[in-house]
Design a protein around this motif. Structure first.
Motif, PDB file in Angstrom:
ATOM      1  N   LEU A  10      -6.376   0.221   1.699  1.00 26.79           N
ATOM      2  CA  LEU A  10      -6.092  -0.857   2.651  1.00 26.79           C
ATOM      3  C   LEU A  10      -6.385  -0.478   4.111  1.00 26.79           C
ATOM      4  O   LEU A  10      -6.630  -1.350   4.942  1.00 26.79           O
ATOM      5  N   ALA A  32       4.130   3.571   4.327  1.00 33.97           N
ATOM      6  CA  ALA A  32       4.771   4.499   3.375  1.00 33.97           C
ATOM      7  C   ALA A  32       4.313   4.137   1.972  1.00 33.97           C
ATOM      8  O   ALA A  32       5.122   3.975   1.061  1.00 33.97           O
ATOM      9  N   THR A  33       2.985   4.003   1.817  1.00 34.86           N
ATOM     10  CA  THR A  33       2.449   3.505   0.542  1.00 34.86           C
ATOM     11  C   THR A  33       2.273   4.597  -0.518  1.00 34.86           C
ATOM     12  O   THR A  33       1.799   4.317  -1.618  1.00 34.86           O
ATOM     13  N   GLY A  54       9.338   3.406  -1.532  1.00 35.11           N
ATOM     14  CA  GLY A  54       9.713   4.705  -2.098  1.00 35.11           C
ATOM     15  C   GLY A  54      10.730   5.358  -1.170  1.00 35.11           C
ATOM     16  O   GLY A  54      11.238   4.715  -0.231  1.00 35.11           O
ATOM     17  N   ASN A 103       9.742   6.329 -12.194  1.00 37.12           N
ATOM     18  CA  ASN A 103       9.160   6.841 -13.451  1.00 37.12           C
ATOM     19  C   ASN A 103       9.703   8.213 -13.820  1.00 37.12           C
ATOM     20  O   ASN A 103       9.330   8.779 -14.838  1.00 37.12           O
ATOM     21  N   ASP A 111       4.293  10.616   1.036  1.00 39.34           N
ATOM     22  CA  ASP A 111       3.137  11.187   0.336  1.00 39.34           C
ATOM     23  C   ASP A 111       1.795  10.686   0.875  1.00 39.34           C
ATOM     24  O   ASP A 111       0.776  11.356   0.699  1.00 39.34           O
TER      25      ASP A 111
HETATM   26  C1  LIG Z   1       7.148  11.448 -12.832  1.00 39.54           C
HETATM   27  C2  LIG Z   1       7.492  11.949 -11.448  1.00 39.54           C
HETATM   28  C3  LIG Z   1       8.579  12.766 -11.278  1.00 39.54           C
HETATM   29  C4  LIG Z   1       8.935  13.226 -10.009  1.00 39.54           C
HETATM   30  N1  LIG Z   1      10.046  13.980  -9.877  1.00 39.54           N
HETATM   31  C5  LIG Z   1      10.421  14.404  -8.651  1.00 39.54           C
HETATM   32  C6  LIG Z   1      11.587  15.196  -8.481  1.00 39.54           C
HETATM   33  O1  LIG Z   1      12.270  15.548  -9.452  1.00 39.54           O
HETATM   34  N2  LIG Z   1      11.920  15.568  -7.220  1.00 39.54           N
HETATM   35  C7  LIG Z   1      11.166  15.223  -6.133  1.00 39.54           C
HETATM   36  O2  LIG Z   1      11.540  15.569  -5.007  1.00 39.54           O
HETATM   37  N3  LIG Z   1      10.035  14.500  -6.262  1.00 39.54           N
HETATM   38  C8  LIG Z   1       9.638  14.088  -7.487  1.00 39.54           C
HETATM   39  N4  LIG Z   1       8.483  13.366  -7.642  1.00 39.54           N
HETATM   40  C9  LIG Z   1       7.656  13.117  -6.440  1.00 39.54           C
HETATM   41  C10 LIG Z   1       8.247  11.930  -5.627  1.00 39.54           C
HETATM   42  O3  LIG Z   1       8.406  10.827  -6.486  1.00 39.54           O
HETATM   43  C11 LIG Z   1       7.334  11.567  -4.467  1.00 39.54           C
HETATM   44  O4  LIG Z   1       7.135  12.707  -3.636  1.00 39.54           O
HETATM   45  C12 LIG Z   1       7.960  10.455  -3.630  1.00 39.54           C
HETATM   46  O5  LIG Z   1       8.252   9.336  -4.432  1.00 39.54           O
HETATM   47  C13 LIG Z   1       7.030  10.037  -2.497  1.00 39.54           C
HETATM   48  O6  LIG Z   1       7.675   9.010  -1.817  1.00 39.54           O
HETATM   49  P1  LIG Z   1       6.899   7.957  -0.925  1.00 39.54           P
HETATM   50  O7  LIG Z   1       7.944   7.033  -0.403  1.00 39.54           O
HETATM   51  O8  LIG Z   1       6.020   8.637   0.026  1.00 39.54           O
HETATM   52  O9  LIG Z   1       5.915   7.162  -1.902  1.00 39.54           O
HETATM   53  P2  LIG Z   1       6.083   6.487  -3.326  1.00 39.54           P
HETATM   54  O10 LIG Z   1       7.321   6.881  -4.021  1.00 39.54           O
HETATM   55  O11 LIG Z   1       4.770   6.718  -3.996  1.00 39.54           O
HETATM   56  O12 LIG Z   1       6.223   4.934  -2.968  1.00 39.54           O
HETATM   57  C14 LIG Z   1       5.136   4.202  -2.486  1.00 39.54           C
HETATM   58  C15 LIG Z   1       5.600   2.770  -2.282  1.00 39.54           C
HETATM   59  O13 LIG Z   1       4.560   2.041  -1.624  1.00 39.54           O
HETATM   60  C16 LIG Z   1       4.463   0.749  -2.202  1.00 39.54           C
HETATM   61  N5  LIG Z   1       3.132   0.239  -1.902  1.00 39.54           N
HETATM   62  C17 LIG Z   1       1.925   0.795  -2.187  1.00 39.54           C
HETATM   63  N6  LIG Z   1       0.939  -0.015  -1.758  1.00 39.54           N
HETATM   64  C18 LIG Z   1       1.548  -1.094  -1.173  1.00 39.54           C
HETATM   65  C19 LIG Z   1       1.082  -2.292  -0.555  1.00 39.54           C
HETATM   66  N7  LIG Z   1      -0.228  -2.558  -0.435  1.00 39.54           N
HETATM   67  N8  LIG Z   1       1.984  -3.212  -0.105  1.00 39.54           N
HETATM   68  C20 LIG Z   1       3.325  -2.949  -0.211  1.00 39.54           C
HETATM   69  N9  LIG Z   1       3.819  -1.832  -0.775  1.00 39.54           N
HETATM   70  C21 LIG Z   1       2.940  -0.932  -1.269  1.00 39.54           C
HETATM   71  C22 LIG Z   1       4.753   0.996  -3.680  1.00 39.54           C
HETATM   72  O14 LIG Z   1       5.147  -0.214  -4.315  1.00 39.54           O
HETATM   73  C23 LIG Z   1       5.896   2.008  -3.577  1.00 39.54           C
HETATM   74  O15 LIG Z   1       7.113   1.306  -3.423  1.00 39.54           O
HETATM   75  C24 LIG Z   1       8.118  12.883  -8.886  1.00 39.54           C
HETATM   76  C25 LIG Z   1       6.991  12.077  -9.063  1.00 39.54           C
HETATM   77  C26 LIG Z   1       6.685  11.599 -10.318  1.00 39.54           C
HETATM   78  C27 LIG Z   1       5.470  10.706 -10.498  1.00 39.54           C
END
Ligand SMILES: Cc1cc2nc3c(=O)[nH]c(=O)nc-3n(C[C@H](O)[C@H](O)[C@H](O)COP(=O)(O)OP(=O)(O)OC[C@H]3O[C@@H](n4cnc5c(N)ncnc54)[C@H](O)[C@@H]3O)c2cc1C
Length: 320
Positions: A256, A116-117, A18, A49, A288
């Motif tokens: 995990l 960063a899951t 992400g 999404n 997150d």
């Molecule tokens: C529908 C929707 C709309 C949104 N719109 C906005 C917006 O307009 N603006 C905004 O700022 N935020 C928005 N958000 C929130 C934003 O998407 C999240 O805050 C952000 O994606 C968090 O990023 P992250 O990298 O922490 O985690 P995530 O994006 O949740 O990514 C987690 C990653 O971890 C990987 N992962 C999980 N478990 C494992 C494992 N065991 N092994 C390897 N990989 C793993 C997953 O495959 C994924 O790639 C939205 C969220 C949603 C659901």
């Protein structure tokens, strides 16, 4: 690195693709740490999404979630991050170097790990909810509320998340229904007061969403109503809405790491304030998965940069 065991030896493994994971990949690759980044099942994370992202800096006309994540991924690859489209299934952080196993049964030993899951919004589990996710069904008012200016929306839930989402939306939408399955809210008294004092918020008590209805127009679709069931009388009723916000909480993807790292009561990874350091030296967490409050892409990306800088500092103690 002489005492590292396992199939593959790495300085730094990043788990997640992400905004947090990929940004840490950009920073770590530019710092010559040669990170190995596991993308997991959702390559690009939650934003793939999302439809139009209007609050990520640098894109005054907005950008589609998928396109944004493709660009960030390209940037990480350009600087040398080694992306692997598979998942980590097991970790052992109790020994050092750390050990991780992926779903192809490859064992990796790592001097340092960035987690960063992310987190996953809890959903109601209705097929129609899945069908309209991103097309009228949302899990984030801060992200999507703007699209419902002057429109009618429903917020599902009765806790503080739902209350905060409803109050936020009431400034934009013409009408906000809160759909709650009980006869009183779980939100704190201060949020309840705000709800009851906001004229365009109406709570529909003792009700659950049975179905989300909408229509398809060419390549797009939109929500136009929800069917509610009163849990006390079983009576069904339909109300017209333009959008539905599911606000029944998130769960961080930390199964995990249970027993390996300190987690909060809500199962988020505990980090030392002002850093991305976890309870285990050499393991960092960003995005997150450690953030029960903000849950925004720009914040996840920012903390991804922090994690890479923290990991770089930690790895300065090694010669490679
Ligand atoms: C529908 C929707 C709309 C949104 N719109 C906005 C917006 O307009 N603006 C905004 O700022 N935020 C928005 N958000 C929130 C934003 O998407 C999240 O805050 C952000 O994606 C968090 O990023 P992250 O990298 O922490 O985690 P995530 O994006 O949740 O990514 C987690 C990653 O971890 C990987 N992962 C999980 N478990 C494992 C494992 N065991 N092994 C390897 N990989 C793993 C997953 O495959 C994924 O790639 C939205 C969220 C949603 C659901």
């Amino acid at each position: 690195m002489s005492n590292i065991t396992g199939e593959e030896k790495r300085n730094l493994v990043i788990i997640g693709s992400g905004p947090a994971g990929l940004t840490s990949g950009i920073y770590a690759a530019r710092a010559d740490l040669h990170p190995l980044l596991y993308e997991g099942l959702i390559s690009g994370g939650q934003l793939i999404n999302a439809t139009l992202i209007e609050n990520y800096p640098g894109f005054p006309d907005g950008i589609q979630g998928m396109e944004l994540m493709e660009k960030i991924k390209k940037q990480a690859i350009k600087f040398g991050a080694d992306l692997r489209f598979s998942s980590i299934e097991k970790v052992d952080f109790l020994q050092y170097p750390f050990l991780l196993w992926d779903d192809n049964d490859i064992a990796i030993s790592a001097l340092s790990v960035i987690i960063a899951t992310g987190s996953s919004p809890r959903l109601l589990g209705l097929p129609s909810e899945k069908e309209y996710l991103g097309y009228g069904v949302s899990t984030c008012a801060t992200c999507d509320g703007y699209f419902y200016k002057g429109k009618v929306v429903a917020v599902v839930g009765g806790g503080d998340t739902a209350a905060i989402e409803a109050i936020y939306l009431a400034n934009l939408a013409s009408k906000v229904y809160i759909i709650h399955r009980r006869d009183q809210l779980r939100a704190c008294t201060c949020n309840q007061k705000k709800i009851f004092n906001t004229p365009n918020i109406e709570v529909i008590w003792d009700s659950v969403v049975e179905e989300i209805k909408g229509e398809t127009k060419g390549f797009t679709k939109n929500v136009n109503a929800i069917v509610l069931k009163n849990v006390k009388t079983n009576e069904l009723k339909t109300i017209n809405v333009d959008g539905v916000f599911i606000a029944i909480g998130h769960h961080p993807n930390t199964e995990l790491f249970e027993g390996q790292l300190e987690l909060t009561n809500d199962k988020y990874i505990k980090t030392i304030p002002g850093s991305t350091k976890t309870s285990v030296e050499g393991i960092f967490a960003c995005g997150d998965v450690r953030d029960p409050i903000y849950k925004q892409a720009v914040i996840a990306a920012g903390s991804g940069a922090m994690a890479a800088i923290d990991a770089q500092k930690f790895l300065e103690n090694f010669n490679f």
